[in-house]
Write a protein that holds these residues in place. Sequence first.
Motif, mmCIF file in Angstrom:
data_model
loop_
_atom_site.group_PDB
_atom_site.id
_atom_site.type_symbol
_atom_site.label_atom_id
_atom_site.label_comp_id
_atom_site.label_asym_id
_atom_site.label_seq_id
_atom_site.Cartn_x
_atom_site.Cartn_y
_atom_site.Cartn_z
ATOM 1 N N PHE A 156 0.819 -1.206 0.000
ATOM 2 C CA PHE A 156 0.000 0.000 0.000
ATOM 3 C C PHE A 156 0.855 1.259 0.000
ATOM 4 O O PHE A 156 0.504 2.267 -0.625
ATOM 5 N N CYS A 157 1.986 1.202 0.710
ATOM 6 C CA CYS A 157 2.892 2.363 0.807
ATOM 7 C C CYS A 157 4.324 1.854 0.625
ATOM 8 O O CYS A 157 5.009 1.545 1.604
ATOM 9 N N PRO A 158 4.795 1.754 -0.612
ATOM 10 C CA PRO A 158 6.071 1.083 -0.893
ATOM 11 C C PRO A 158 7.296 1.704 -0.241
ATOM 12 O O PRO A 158 8.316 1.005 -0.087
ATOM 13 N N ILE A 159 7.259 2.972 0.167
ATOM 14 C CA ILE A 159 8.474 3.591 0.692
ATOM 15 C C ILE A 159 8.670 3.359 2.185
ATOM 16 O O ILE A 159 9.696 3.758 2.744
ATOM 17 N N ILE A 160 7.723 2.705 2.870
ATOM 18 C CA ILE A 160 7.918 2.394 4.285
ATOM 19 C C ILE A 160 8.931 1.258 4.422
ATOM 20 O O ILE A 160 8.858 0.252 3.710
ATOM 21 N N ASP A 161 9.842 1.425 5.355
ATOM 22 C CA ASP A 161 10.839 0.382 5.618
ATOM 23 C C ASP A 161 10.244 -0.626 6.600
ATOM 24 O O ASP A 161 9.992 -0.297 7.766
ATOM 25 N N ALA A 279 3.671 4.541 18.379
ATOM 26 C CA ALA A 279 4.833 4.071 19.139
ATOM 27 C C ALA A 279 6.084 4.871 18.788
ATOM 28 O O ALA A 279 6.825 5.318 19.671
ATOM 29 N N VAL A 280 6.335 5.054 17.502
ATOM 30 C CA VAL A 280 7.475 5.861 17.079
ATOM 31 C C VAL A 280 7.151 7.343 17.223
ATOM 32 O O VAL A 280 8.015 8.177 17.410
ATOM 33 N N HIS A 281 5.900 7.662 17.142
ATOM 34 C CA HIS A 281 5.319 8.978 17.439
ATOM 35 C C HIS A 281 5.642 10.020 16.378
ATOM 36 O O HIS A 281 6.351 11.000 16.603
ATOM 37 N N VAL A 282 5.086 9.776 15.226
ATOM 38 C CA VAL A 282 5.152 10.757 14.149
ATOM 39 C C VAL A 282 4.049 10.419 13.156
ATOM 40 O O VAL A 282 3.532 9.298 13.145
ATOM 41 N N TYR A 283 3.663 11.373 12.359
ATOM 42 C CA TYR A 283 2.792 11.096 11.228
ATOM 43 C C TYR A 283 3.240 11.965 10.077
ATOM 44 O O TYR A 283 3.886 13.001 10.254
ATOM 45 N N GLN A 316 10.617 14.181 16.434
ATOM 46 C CA GLN A 316 9.783 13.728 15.331
ATOM 47 C C GLN A 316 10.595 13.528 14.050
ATOM 48 O O GLN A 316 10.252 12.687 13.217
ATOM 49 N N MET A 317 11.709 14.244 13.902
ATOM 50 C CA MET A 317 12.581 13.991 12.762
ATOM 51 C C MET A 317 13.237 12.609 12.872
ATOM 52 O O MET A 317 13.340 11.867 11.890
ATOM 53 N N GLY A 318 13.671 12.257 14.081
ATOM 54 C CA GLY A 318 14.236 10.930 14.281
ATOM 55 C C GLY A 318 13.219 9.838 14.016
ATOM 56 O O GLY A 318 13.538 8.804 13.419
ATOM 57 N N ALA A 319 11.977 10.070 14.455
ATOM 58 C CA ALA A 319 10.918 9.085 14.224
ATOM 59 C C ALA A 319 10.606 8.947 12.737
ATOM 60 O O ALA A 319 10.378 7.845 12.229
ATOM 61 N N LEU A 320 10.604 10.071 12.044
ATOM 62 C CA LEU A 320 10.333 10.031 10.609
ATOM 63 C C LEU A 320 11.373 9.188 9.873
ATOM 64 O O LEU A 320 11.034 8.344 9.036
ATOM 65 N N LEU A 323 11.079 5.409 10.039
ATOM 66 C CA LEU A 323 10.110 4.792 9.141
ATOM 67 C C LEU A 323 10.466 4.989 7.674
ATOM 68 O O LEU A 323 10.194 4.125 6.841
ATOM 69 N N PHE A 324 11.049 6.148 7.364
ATOM 70 C CA PHE A 324 11.322 6.505 5.975
ATOM 71 C C PHE A 324 12.776 6.960 5.832
ATOM 72 O O PHE A 324 13.051 8.169 5.761
ATOM 73 N N PRO A 325 13.723 6.056 5.775
ATOM 74 C CA PRO A 325 15.134 6.465 5.622
ATOM 75 C C PRO A 325 15.383 7.303 4.366
ATOM 76 O O PRO A 325 16.327 8.099 4.329
#
Length: 416
Positions: A156-161, A279-283, A316-320, A323-325
């Motif tokens: 559904f979202c190919p860029i998520i690790d 849990a990671v706390h970002v959107y 939130q930058m670290g959380a982002l 999920l999305f390197p």
Amino acid sequence: MQRFSFFQLALNALDRHRSWPAYWRDAAPRESYDTVIVGAGGHGLATAYYLAKNHGITDVAVLEKGWLGGGNTGRNTTIIRSNYLWDESAHLYEHSLKLWEGLSADLNLNVMLSQRGVLNLAHNLHDVREGVRRVQANRLNGIDAEWLSPEQVREFCPIIDIDARRRHPVLGATLQRRGGVARHDAVAWGYARAADARGVDIVQNCEVTGIDVAGGRVTGLQTTRGAIRARRVGLVTAGHSSVLAAMAGFRLPVQSHPLQALVSEPIKPVLDCVVMSNAVHVYVSQSDKGELVMGAGIDAFNSYAQRGSFHVIEHQMGALLELFPIFSRLRMMRTWGGIVDVCPDASPIIGRTPVDGLFLNCGWGTGGFKATPGSGWVFAHTIATGEPHPLNAPFRLDRFATGALIDEHGAAAVAH
């Protein structure tokens, strides 16, 4: 009100769109109104519109201390969904989502609703159990909800690790396909334009400095533009709700906190859904201009400042990047803050107050934008009839005395 149409767009294009009329009148306050709404954000403007449309009450003024939509309505991150856990919340937010789906046609203005889907990621066993439980609860309430495996998340979202070796592996996700985003300023302008067309006065740069109460009943307001008499008053002021309530002589179980968000520099389309992680706390979502719109949780301290702390942005930058390197080399373009009003059970207050004729709509915390149409609909009903609509009856103020709380911390734990 001039209605928008293909013909009008083509006609006005001939003079380079210089002949469009103003969206709403810049009204001066009168000495008295039947009803005054304090707060010209999305909820306040929606309330005024539905008072006029649904109940025929047009002797209405909406007062705004600054400019229309300059508070949380213009500072949020525009996510829309209805997949809340408890029946009371699910019914209210689903009613709102259904209104969203017809709002552009109703207001004759494109609110740019994009139902691109909202993913809530699970990173541990508790997340998985809570997510599956919420999916089943949503389905029982007739709300679209799905549980996705990690592989389905990536599809559904190919860029998520989804690499299982990561610190916070993706174990699955809930998905509401009807969720998405809308354009926040278009929503405010659309409701203002439609309410104005029905005779509602919208008064900007008019700060309320006092609430007049006599014999236990509201009689009017003191403002920076003079006294205004009113038979009914609705307070829709988000983070400043407790300040207004104090003017009327009662306290609210509400705390005000700064809530931050930010956008990146614009990039080509890469993210076509909304991704959230408690849990990671970002959107994060991507705007039509290509910016990544990001946010996280509220600042811990109480404040009325429309700004926040650097450490929240850093987190939130670290959380982002967890999920999305692939976003690691993006630059932050701007950041901003709003003032959210948080109740102990993370659910709103909509209804009457201890003062007759004074009504309250507050406590939406971090998720008020998605409820804008439904909130205005039920609050207008409450003001017009003096009794709650069935959808907002559970959200009365006295639930904090009776103990009938609606604990939505799990569904509303991340800013959205």
